[in-house]
Design a protein around this motif. Sequence first.
Motif, PDB file in Angstrom:
ATOM      1  N   ARG A   1       1.096  -1.509  -0.028  1.00 50.87           N
ATOM      2  CA  ARG A   1      -0.215   0.303   0.154  1.00 50.87           C
ATOM      3  C   ARG A   1       0.669   1.568  -0.090  1.00 50.87           C
ATOM      4  O   ARG A   1       1.909   1.631   1.011  1.00 50.87           O
ATOM      5  CB  ARG A   1      -0.509  -0.260   0.866  1.00 50.87           C
ATOM      6  CG  ARG A   1      -2.483  -0.432   0.947  1.00 50.87           C
ATOM      7  CD  ARG A   1      -2.148  -1.502   0.854  1.00 50.87           C
ATOM      8  NE  ARG A   1      -3.751  -2.392   0.724  1.00 50.87           N
ATOM      9  CZ  ARG A   1      -3.739  -3.191   0.402  1.00 50.87           C
ATOM     10  NH1 ARG A   1      -2.984  -4.730   0.391  1.00 50.87           N
ATOM     11  NH2 ARG A   1      -4.400  -4.100   0.595  1.00 50.87           N
TER      12      ARG A   1
ATOM     13  N   ASP B   1      -0.574   4.343   1.258  1.00 50.51           N
ATOM     14  CA  ASP B   1      -1.189   5.121   1.913  1.00 50.51           C
ATOM     15  C   ASP B   1      -2.815   3.733   2.340  1.00 50.51           C
ATOM     16  O   ASP B   1      -3.038   3.322   2.088  1.00 50.51           O
ATOM     17  CB  ASP B   1      -1.181   6.596   1.259  1.00 50.51           C
ATOM     18  CG  ASP B   1      -1.228   7.186   2.346  1.00 50.51           C
ATOM     19  OD1 ASP B   1      -1.716   6.767   3.614  1.00 50.51           O
ATOM     20  OD2 ASP B   1      -1.651   8.403   2.027  1.00 50.51           O
ATOM     21  N   ILE B   2      -3.006   4.595   3.654  1.00 51.81           N
ATOM     22  CA  ILE B   2      -4.077   3.590   3.939  1.00 51.81           C
ATOM     23  C   ILE B   2      -5.246   4.792   4.189  1.00 51.81           C
ATOM     24  O   ILE B   2      -5.542   5.187   4.422  1.00 51.81           O
ATOM     25  CB  ILE B   2      -3.661   3.561   5.483  1.00 51.81           C
ATOM     26  CG1 ILE B   2      -2.024   2.773   5.950  1.00 51.81           C
ATOM     27  CG2 ILE B   2      -4.888   2.486   6.255  1.00 51.81           C
ATOM     28  CD1 ILE B   2      -2.415   1.646   5.080  1.00 51.81           C
ATOM     29  N   THR B   3      -6.026   4.571   3.342  1.00 54.36           N
ATOM     30  CA  THR B   3      -7.040   5.344   2.800  1.00 54.36           C
ATOM     31  C   THR B   3      -8.356   4.498   2.820  1.00 54.36           C
ATOM     32  O   THR B   3      -9.881   5.302   2.685  1.00 54.36           O
ATOM     33  CB  THR B   3      -6.910   5.800   1.659  1.00 54.36           C
ATOM     34  OG1 THR B   3      -6.946   5.220   0.275  1.00 54.36           O
ATOM     35  CG2 THR B   3      -5.932   7.372   1.526  1.00 54.36           C
ATOM     36  N   THR B   4      -8.657   3.022   2.003  1.00 53.90           N
ATOM     37  CA  THR B   4      -9.621   2.448   2.144  1.00 53.90           C
ATOM     38  C   THR B   4      -9.861   0.920   4.037  1.00 53.90           C
ATOM     39  O   THR B   4      -8.809   1.227   4.269  1.00 53.90           O
ATOM     40  CB  THR B   4      -9.183   1.724   1.376  1.00 53.90           C
ATOM     41  OG1 THR B   4      -8.767   0.853   0.944  1.00 53.90           O
ATOM     42  CG2 THR B   4      -9.271   2.704  -0.400  1.00 53.90           C
ATOM     43  N   ASP B   5     -10.835   0.454   3.377  1.00 56.06           N
ATOM     44  CA  ASP B   5     -11.675  -0.132   5.218  1.00 56.06           C
ATOM     45  C   ASP B   5     -10.511  -1.445   4.318  1.00 56.06           C
ATOM     46  O   ASP B   5      -9.725  -2.656   5.350  1.00 56.06           O
ATOM     47  CB  ASP B   5     -12.754  -0.782   4.531  1.00 56.06           C
ATOM     48  CG  ASP B   5     -13.965   0.275   4.936  1.00 56.06           C
ATOM     49  OD1 ASP B   5     -13.288   0.864   6.137  1.00 56.06           O
ATOM     50  OD2 ASP B   5     -14.915  -0.187   5.055  1.00 56.06           O
ATOM     51  N   ASP B   6     -10.183  -1.574   2.921  1.00 59.00           N
ATOM     52  CA  ASP B   6      -8.939  -3.109   2.273  1.00 59.00           C
ATOM     53  C   ASP B   6      -8.016  -2.591   3.133  1.00 59.00           C
ATOM     54  O   ASP B   6      -7.142  -3.495   3.509  1.00 59.00           O
ATOM     55  CB  ASP B   6      -9.166  -3.239   0.697  1.00 59.00           C
ATOM     56  CG  ASP B   6      -8.325  -4.850   0.595  1.00 59.00           C
ATOM     57  OD1 ASP B   6      -8.796  -5.277   1.050  1.00 59.00           O
ATOM     58  OD2 ASP B   6      -7.190  -3.859   0.145  1.00 59.00           O
ATOM     59  N   ASP B   7      -7.553  -1.400   2.795  1.00 61.01           N
ATOM     60  CA  ASP B   7      -5.934  -1.254   3.331  1.00 61.01           C
ATOM     61  C   ASP B   7      -6.049  -0.711   4.991  1.00 61.01           C
ATOM     62  O   ASP B   7      -4.948  -1.321   5.626  1.00 61.01           O
ATOM     63  CB  ASP B   7      -5.668   0.639   3.310  1.00 61.01           C
ATOM     64  CG  ASP B   7      -5.393   0.204   2.155  1.00 61.01           C
ATOM     65  OD1 ASP B   7      -5.576  -0.201   0.830  1.00 61.01           O
ATOM     66  OD2 ASP B   7      -5.744   2.090   1.495  1.00 61.01           O
ATOM     67  N   ASN B   8      -7.181  -0.714   5.478  1.00 59.01           N
ATOM     68  CA  ASN B   8      -7.067  -0.655   7.220  1.00 59.01           C
ATOM     69  C   ASN B   8      -6.553  -2.071   7.509  1.00 59.01           C
ATOM     70  O   ASN B   8      -6.124  -2.406   8.290  1.00 59.01           O
ATOM     71  CB  ASN B   8      -8.174  -0.279   7.744  1.00 59.01           C
ATOM     72  CG  ASN B   8      -7.893   0.813   8.072  1.00 59.01           C
ATOM     73  OD1 ASN B   8      -6.998   1.431   8.482  1.00 59.01           O
ATOM     74  ND2 ASN B   8      -9.002   2.239   8.369  1.00 59.01           N
ATOM     75  N   ARG B   9      -7.156  -3.481   6.639  1.00 65.99           N
ATOM     76  CA  ARG B   9      -7.232  -4.583   6.897  1.00 65.99           C
ATOM     77  C   ARG B   9      -6.201  -5.085   6.647  1.00 65.99           C
ATOM     78  O   ARG B   9      -5.609  -5.769   7.300  1.00 65.99           O
ATOM     79  CB  ARG B   9      -8.166  -5.673   6.144  1.00 65.99           C
ATOM     80  CG  ARG B   9      -9.999  -5.071   6.390  1.00 65.99           C
ATOM     81  CD  ARG B   9     -10.553  -6.238   6.223  1.00 65.99           C
ATOM     82  NE  ARG B   9     -10.547  -6.335   5.103  1.00 65.99           N
ATOM     83  CZ  ARG B   9     -12.005  -5.353   4.401  1.00 65.99           C
ATOM     84  NH1 ARG B   9     -12.812  -4.665   4.746  1.00 65.99           N
ATOM     85  NH2 ARG B   9     -11.671  -4.980   2.518  1.00 65.99           N
TER      86      ARG B   9
ATOM     87  N   SER C   1      -5.659   5.108  12.469  1.00 70.07           N
ATOM     88  CA  SER C   1      -6.088   3.568  12.899  1.00 70.07           C
ATOM     89  C   SER C   1      -4.684   2.340  13.277  1.00 70.07           C
ATOM     90  O   SER C   1      -5.323   1.644  13.232  1.00 70.07           O
ATOM     91  CB  SER C   1      -6.723   3.128  11.339  1.00 70.07           C
ATOM     92  OG  SER C   1      -5.811   2.820  10.341  1.00 70.07           O
TER      93      SER C   1
END
Length: 396
Positions: free
Chosen positions: A98, A100-108, A139
Amino acid sequence: MPATTTTAPTRRILACVSGMSPAIVTETLFALVTQQDFIPDEVHVITTLKGRDRIRTDLLNPDTGPFHAFVREYLPGRSIRFDDDTIHLIGAKDGNTRKDITTDDDNRAAANTLYRVLRELKSVPGTHLHASVAGGRKSMSFYMGQAFSLVAESQDRLSHVLVSDPFENPALQFFYPPRTPRDFSAADKQTGQTTLVANSANAHVQLADLSVIKLRSMLGEMPARAQRDFDFAIRLAQATLEPPKVRMVWSTIQQEGRVEMLGETVKMAPQEFLVLGLYALARLHERELPAGAALRLEEGDEGLGEVFLHELSGENLEDLDEPRKTFKPVHSKILTRLRAQVGGASEWLTIESTGKPPARCEHRRCALRLPADRLEMVGFDTKWWPLLRAALVSAG
């Protein structure tokens, strides 16, 4: 000659999450070394592609990088491993790193990566882990704390680094207080004029220790899925604290039983499911059973289980194991099968003693630990009731 025992040497690890401000790494390192006498052997950072590029540029230049400058200044003659191999990219294991961390999938992906890295670090015996939540997106900090809780032992620590104003301002390019105080300045990007000057003699960097529940010893050996899936590991941890919902399904046509819990399906051999199913049925209908009655499957009559299984499935008795005087081996098989998929949550399906034996009876009162309101049973037709009643021992 007395036997000697050896213990694994202590391996000290600093683990951080970092985004576009990697100064938190050297600030945390400064506080650990100067205030807590914790000198890590390795620094591990979990970050994004952008974060890795910033670490390479801002921290790890061999000649001008603040990390190497800090080691030379505060730890002369010592070395701390911190390189590309100890920078862990979010999503690298699934081939989808990734930026960056910008989506739900990124967070998971961030949660799974943080959990995997900390678990792998703690898999080495003798590891003393200090984890920081100071960097990255909120997050990422949250997941760092959660992952730490799952893997941490008593000696491990979680912290946040606190830096006094105005030194937390990235424009100052402040990474740690140098031994010889000096001025740090920030300039306006458009005009180039200096807008801020601060002397490092006034900088205060300290760690705030964070209280956290350390669950490693309670969770024990995690099943395979819980070692790679952060969400499942969290559900499993929660299920060790409070009973999960359990669904038991018996298929008369297929003559097989299964237990469904935490999203997992655990298939069981017929005799195993018979024993667990009778205790579950007794728990679910405990108010309808004779007062003081207790199941006697713990130390039942010889061949009792085989007779029940024959009645339930129509199998030939000759094809079954020799009759047992005790069902404890069956209980053990049940728990072994459950632990392989749901770990410590399997303890809710243990069969435990509930008190003294009924009068004039050698059999212990036993019951399923799981509360009745967390249990659902499907496919238990009228054939099961005679089996259950035959297994009861009267209180009188």
